[in-house]
Design a protein around this motif. Structure first.
Motif, short mmCIF file in Angstrom:
data_model
loop_
_atom_site.label_atom_id
_atom_site.label_comp_id
_atom_site.label_asym_id
_atom_site.label_seq_id
_atom_site.Cartn_x
_atom_site.Cartn_y
_atom_site.Cartn_z
N MET A 42 23.92 68.91 63.30
CA MET A 42 22.64 69.61 63.10
C MET A 42 21.52 68.62 62.79
N GLN A 43 21.85 67.51 62.14
CA GLN A 43 20.87 66.48 61.81
C GLN A 43 21.42 65.12 62.26
N PRO A 44 21.36 64.84 63.56
CA PRO A 44 22.01 63.64 64.09
C PRO A 44 21.51 62.34 63.49
N SER A 45 20.24 62.32 63.09
CA SER A 45 19.67 61.05 62.60
C SER A 45 19.81 60.88 61.10
N GLN A 46 20.41 61.83 60.44
CA GLN A 46 20.46 61.78 58.97
C GLN A 46 21.28 60.58 58.47
N VAL A 47 22.43 60.33 59.08
CA VAL A 47 23.29 59.21 58.69
C VAL A 47 23.28 58.19 59.83
N LEU A 94 36.90 34.43 73.72
CA LEU A 94 37.66 33.52 74.56
C LEU A 94 39.16 33.71 74.40
N LEU A 95 39.61 34.01 73.20
CA LEU A 95 41.05 34.10 72.95
C LEU A 95 41.66 35.36 73.55
N THR A 96 41.03 36.51 73.30
CA THR A 96 41.63 37.78 73.69
C THR A 96 41.08 38.36 74.99
N GLY A 97 39.91 37.89 75.41
CA GLY A 97 39.32 38.40 76.64
C GLY A 97 38.56 39.70 76.48
N VAL A 98 38.50 40.25 75.26
CA VAL A 98 37.72 41.47 75.03
C VAL A 98 36.31 41.07 74.58
N ARG A 99 35.47 42.07 74.36
CA ARG A 99 34.11 41.79 73.94
C ARG A 99 34.07 41.27 72.51
N ASN A 100 32.94 40.63 72.16
CA ASN A 100 32.78 40.12 70.80
C ASN A 100 31.65 40.85 70.08
N ARG A 101 31.36 40.43 68.86
CA ARG A 101 30.36 41.13 68.06
C ARG A 101 28.95 40.97 68.63
N ARG A 102 28.71 39.90 69.37
CA ARG A 102 27.41 39.75 70.02
C ARG A 102 27.18 40.90 71.01
N PHE A 103 28.23 41.26 71.74
CA PHE A 103 28.13 42.39 72.65
C PHE A 103 27.80 43.67 71.89
N PHE A 104 28.46 43.88 70.78
CA PHE A 104 28.20 45.08 69.98
C PHE A 104 26.75 45.11 69.52
N THR A 105 26.25 43.97 69.04
CA THR A 105 24.88 43.91 68.53
C THR A 105 23.87 44.23 69.64
N ASN A 106 24.16 43.78 70.85
CA ASN A 106 23.21 43.97 71.95
C ASN A 106 23.32 45.34 72.62
N SER A 107 24.44 46.03 72.45
CA SER A 107 24.65 47.28 73.17
C SER A 107 24.63 48.54 72.30
N ILE A 108 24.79 48.38 71.00
CA ILE A 108 24.96 49.56 70.16
C ILE A 108 23.72 50.44 70.12
N ASP A 109 22.53 49.83 70.13
CA ASP A 109 21.30 50.64 70.08
C ASP A 109 21.19 51.56 71.29
N ALA A 110 21.55 51.05 72.46
CA ALA A 110 21.50 51.88 73.66
C ALA A 110 22.51 53.03 73.56
N ASP A 111 23.70 52.76 73.03
CA ASP A 111 24.70 53.82 72.87
C ASP A 111 24.22 54.88 71.88
N VAL A 112 23.63 54.43 70.78
CA VAL A 112 23.14 55.37 69.77
C VAL A 112 22.02 56.25 70.33
N GLN A 113 21.09 55.63 71.06
CA GLN A 113 19.99 56.40 71.63
C GLN A 113 20.49 57.42 72.65
N GLN A 114 21.51 57.05 73.42
CA GLN A 114 22.09 57.98 74.37
C GLN A 114 22.69 59.19 73.66
N VAL A 115 23.38 58.96 72.55
CA VAL A 115 23.96 60.07 71.78
C VAL A 115 22.86 60.96 71.21
N LEU A 116 21.84 60.35 70.63
CA LEU A 116 20.75 61.15 70.03
C LEU A 116 20.03 61.97 71.09
N ARG A 117 19.83 61.41 72.30
CA ARG A 117 19.19 62.18 73.36
C ARG A 117 20.05 63.37 73.79
#
Length: 575
Positions: free
Chosen positions: A488-493, A346-369
């Motif tokens: 070479m091992q994207p899922s290692q870390v 509300l203060l800054t108008g940018v996304r919050n940590r809830r957005f990160f929690t809900n979107s990060i898995d999709a971003d990670v899967q896109q990178v791994l694919r």
């Protein structure tokens, strides 16, 4: 100014002419005996007054806002239809000299008052929200179709299919009484819930319609008793009522509608319309069943009513489907807005940590694919880079200028980071004075370029704080790391460990002097145009730091300069 004076002058002349017509009707009713000239004078004065009301409402439509214009058009159209009915009456009264017991003019009057009901129900004194404009209009359309269906069902068969004046008269009077009650309740509601000149507008309408309704049934009683003739004293009162509609239209000219946002009365009004429209449609199957079972009706009437009811079911079902589709669309839009609000700080108008929690898995899967693909496409711009950004010495801003200025600084920080980011990136308020920039579809070899752009955007220009008459020189520190850690091992870390590396890099940036960016890469990897320091170990993971310095900040001894180092600026401040 001259145009306004001319407008008021024209309105006064218009009103004076209308008053003269009413006086002429009153004198004719008192002085002239029952005769053809009296009927002609009465009919022509009534016609001119009806046209006057239609013209006054039409003038309002020409100068109104688009959403208000429909109300005035319906009101002008209603009186235009009534003028057509008056022409038919004049034909029978003056040419054929024998008014009929059943006339097409009655249908015109019914349609005219239906248009008036719809026009006032759209509430010209209120600027509706887009949602009410779409959904409320459909509810009113259902009510309008119900009225037309009832007229066709109850009146038309006794006028054309099996002419019977007694059944026709009783059905028509019932519907006319219902119209009068509905119209009177709508304008009375407007009188109660409006203010200023709009309240005077609705007060005049309420008085005119109430008096006209009463006189209408006086005339019906005189007509049933055989005492009615054109030009009687009651026609003078009818002329006064028509003049009152012109006065109301002149009063409503150029009146600005009020916004209904946050208006609880408007919410209740449209909720009432929606609740009324649904049960009213239940009349269809009831009347259809009544017609089908009542075999005592003349065959033409029975066939007409059954077919009409079947056709009405189709029409009402179509309107209902359209309304349901719009409701679903409105619900989907509201859910999207609610979801977006829950993901926004509300203060800054940018996304919050809830957005990160809900979107990060999709971003990670896109990178791994993208790394798992054997496609021969360009292997660049596949990385996901985490940038943790912290305002330097932000506590000094709060201590010196207060938390209100501090909040403005945070909001400006977010704006400047957003200006440096790409459209595909996501800026997230990570906590306190710390932000996370999630850079998608990027190349780790160029990650330091975005870090430098953020440092420049945040720290290259001072921030003016008007309340304190001071310029804040603010910088930030950045730590970044790329996912996947090893190609070479994207899922290692996992990505959360990469985020820990970015946090460690931020710690290194703040510990080594602030106003800089420190990135971590696996040993052996480099960035374009930058050197990579020696290998270090973080939680057993080997990494090589790369450092990017921020803009040089010159100290100033001027009294209006403040050299507080931090990372953003006041939203109310100008650079």
């Amino acid at each position: 100014m001259g145009g306004i004076v001319r407008l008021r002058s024209n309105s006064k002349i218009w009103a004076v002419v209308v008053v003269c017509l009413v006086i002429a009707q009153a004198l004719a009713s008192m002085l002239l005996p029952k005769s053809y000239p009296l009927s002609a004078i009465t009919d022509w004065i009534s016609f001119v007054l009806i046209v006057s009301a239609s013209g006054a409402f039409a003038r309002n439509a020409c100068s109104a806002k688009p959403r208000q214009r429909l109300c005035w058009i319906l009101l002008a159209g209603g009186y235009a239809i009534e003028a057509c009915s008056q022409i038919l009456w004049m034909h029978w009264d003056l040419v054929r000299k024998q008014p009929p017991s059943m006339s097409l003019g009655d249908a015109c009057i019914f349609l005219a008052w239906t248009a008036l009901i719809l026009g006032f129900a759209l509430r010209p004194h209120v600027e509706p929200t887009p949602q009410h404009q779409r959904l409320g209009t459909l509810d009113l359309l259902l009510l309008l179709l119900t009225g037309l269906y009832l007229y066709l069902f109850l009146v038309i068969p006794w006028q054309y299919l099996a002419p019977e004046p007694q059944s026709y008269g009783s059905a028509y009077k019932f519907l006319a009484l219902a119209q009068d009650a509905i119209l009177l309740s709508i304008v009375a509601h407007g009188w109660r819930h409006s203010s200023g000149r709009w309240r005077h507008f609705y007060a005049l309408l309420t008085g005119v319609i109430a008096f006209d309704t009463g006189m209408e049934y006086v005339v019906d009683s005189l007509s049933d008793a055989g005492h009615y003739f054109s030009g009687g004293w009651y026609d003078a009162t009818s002329a006064a009522c028509l003049a009152g509609m012109t006065f109301a239209a002149l009063m409503g000219h150029r009146l600005e509608p009020a916004s209904e946002c946050g208006d609880s009365d408007s919410e209740r009004f449209w909720l009432w319309a929606s609740r009324l429209a649904a049960p009213v449609t239940l009349i269809l199957p009831l009347l259809a069943a009544w017609s089908f079972l009542d075999r005592s009706l003349p065959s033409p009437v029975w066939n007409f009513r059954v077919l009409l009811s079947l056709a009405a079911v189709v029409v009402f079902a179509f309107v209902g489907i359209v309304k349901q589709a719009r409701l679903e669309r409105e619900l989907a839009n509201a859910n999207r807005e609610l979801l977006d609000a829950s993901w926004t700080d509300l203060l800054t108008g940018v996304r919050n940590r809830r957005f990160f929690t809900n979107s990060i898995d999709a971003d990670v899967q896109q990178v791994l694919r993208s790394f798992a693909s054997n496609s021969s496409a360009d292997i660049r711009n596949r990385d996901l880079v985490f940038y943790l950004i912290d305002i330097d010495h932000f506590k000094k801003v709060n201590d010196q200028f207060g938390h209100q200025i501090g909040d403005q600084v945070l909001a400006e920080v977010a704006r400047r980071i957003n200006s440096a980011a790409r459209l595909s990136d996501a800026v997230i308020r990570w906590g306190g004075e710390e932000f996370l920039l999630l850079s998608r579809y990027t190349d780790r070899k160029e990650a330091h370029i975005l870090a430098n752009r953020i440092l420049e955007s945040v720290g290259s220009r001072p921030y003016r704080v008007e309340a304190a008459k001071a310029n804040l020189h603010i910088t930030g520190s950045i730590g970044w790391a790329a996912f996947p850690w090893t190609e070479m091992q994207p899922s290692q870390v996992p990505h959360d460990q990469v985020l820990v590396l970015a946090d460690y890099a931020l710690y290194q940036a703040k510990g080594s002097g602030r106003n800089r960016a420190v990135g971590l890469l696996p040993p052996g990897q480099t960035v374009r145009g930058e050197t990579v320091d020696a290998t270090i170990y973080i939680n057993g993971i080997p990494a090589s730091p790369v450092t990017t310095l921020g803009p040089h900040i010159e100290e100033s001894s001027a009294p209006n300069q403040t050299t507080t180092t931090a990372k953003s600026s006041a939203a109310s401040a100008t650079s």
